[in-house]
Design an enzyme around this catalytic site. Sequence first.
Site, PDB file in Angstrom:
ATOM      1  CG  HIS A 172      -0.332  62.079   2.812  1.00  6.56           C
ATOM      2  ND1 HIS A 172       0.776  61.656   2.111  1.00  6.56           N
ATOM      3  CD2 HIS A 172       0.008  61.994   4.127  1.00  6.56           C
ATOM      4  CE1 HIS A 172       1.736  61.320   2.953  1.00  6.56           C
ATOM      5  NE2 HIS A 172       1.295  61.522   4.183  1.00  6.56           N
ATOM      6  CD  GLU A 173      -2.219  62.051   7.264  1.00  5.25           C
ATOM      7  OE1 GLU A 173      -1.971  60.943   7.790  1.00  5.25           O
ATOM      8  OE2 GLU A 173      -1.339  62.918   7.096  1.00  5.25           O
ATOM      9  CG  HIS A 210      -0.254  57.078   6.101  1.00  2.00           C
ATOM     10  ND1 HIS A 210       0.959  56.645   5.608  1.00  2.00           N
ATOM     11  CD2 HIS A 210      -0.105  58.414   6.321  1.00  2.00           C
ATOM     12  CE1 HIS A 210       1.806  57.664   5.535  1.00  2.00           C
ATOM     13  NE2 HIS A 210       1.175  58.747   5.952  1.00  2.00           N
ATOM     14  CG  HIS A 223      -3.256  49.377   8.923  1.00  2.00           C
ATOM     15  ND1 HIS A 223      -4.212  49.703   9.853  1.00  2.00           N
ATOM     16  CD2 HIS A 223      -2.623  48.288   9.428  1.00  2.00           C
ATOM     17  CE1 HIS A 223      -4.146  48.869  10.872  1.00  2.00           C
ATOM     18  NE2 HIS A 223      -3.187  47.991  10.636  1.00  2.00           N
TER      19      HIS A 223
END
Length: 225
Positions: free
Chosen positions: A94-95, A98, A102
């Site tokens: 999940h991280e 991100h 980006h």
Amino acid sequence: MIWIIFIAVMVLSFIIQNTLQSRFRKYSQVPLRSGMTGAEVAMKMLNDNGIYDVKVVPHNGMLTDHYNPATKTVALSEGVYSSRSVAAAAVAAHECGHAVQHATGYAPLQMRSALVPVVSFASNIVQWVLLLGIIMVHSFPALLWFGIALFAMTTLFSFITLPVEINASRRAVAWLSGSGITDVETTPMAVDALKWAAYTYVIAAIGSLATLLYYVAIAMGGRRD
């Protein structure tokens, strides 16, 4: 009506937080068949997406995992970084979702990043401005409206966060399943863990909106008086 919403938000927030922690503990006991740690899962997802300039680092605390676009680091908490569980893989992916957002210029993430300086400034002074605004609502109503405008920025930030978090989870699940990190048995577990994590952002946004409406009601009442 506002107070009913506040109470409902508090109750739901308590239930969601406890359920999230319960799910995380449960799926932390389920090992990945690959035996990969959360850190290894994160590095693989980054590399599979052609991202080589983001570092994966350990971070203190429980469920304190986050991606920092300014430093290009994926920080994984103690229960994720070295854990070889389904829960750790879900959070790590999940991280990294991100980080992929980006790298690909995902618009909602760009909007949220642009709001960070404004929200940071607003968060530092908004409570004092609102307090003084309520005290001076009859003599200087503009102050309360200024405080409401500041708080509205934090509410907007909360709602922009929703698609960012949901999209990151979708990217994570798709990659986990597609890369074979999770299988038919463990993919639903990853989905469930990330679903409850997303609920925390939903209830936070609703709570922020309810609070904003509460201050608006005070300002409107003061104007009528």
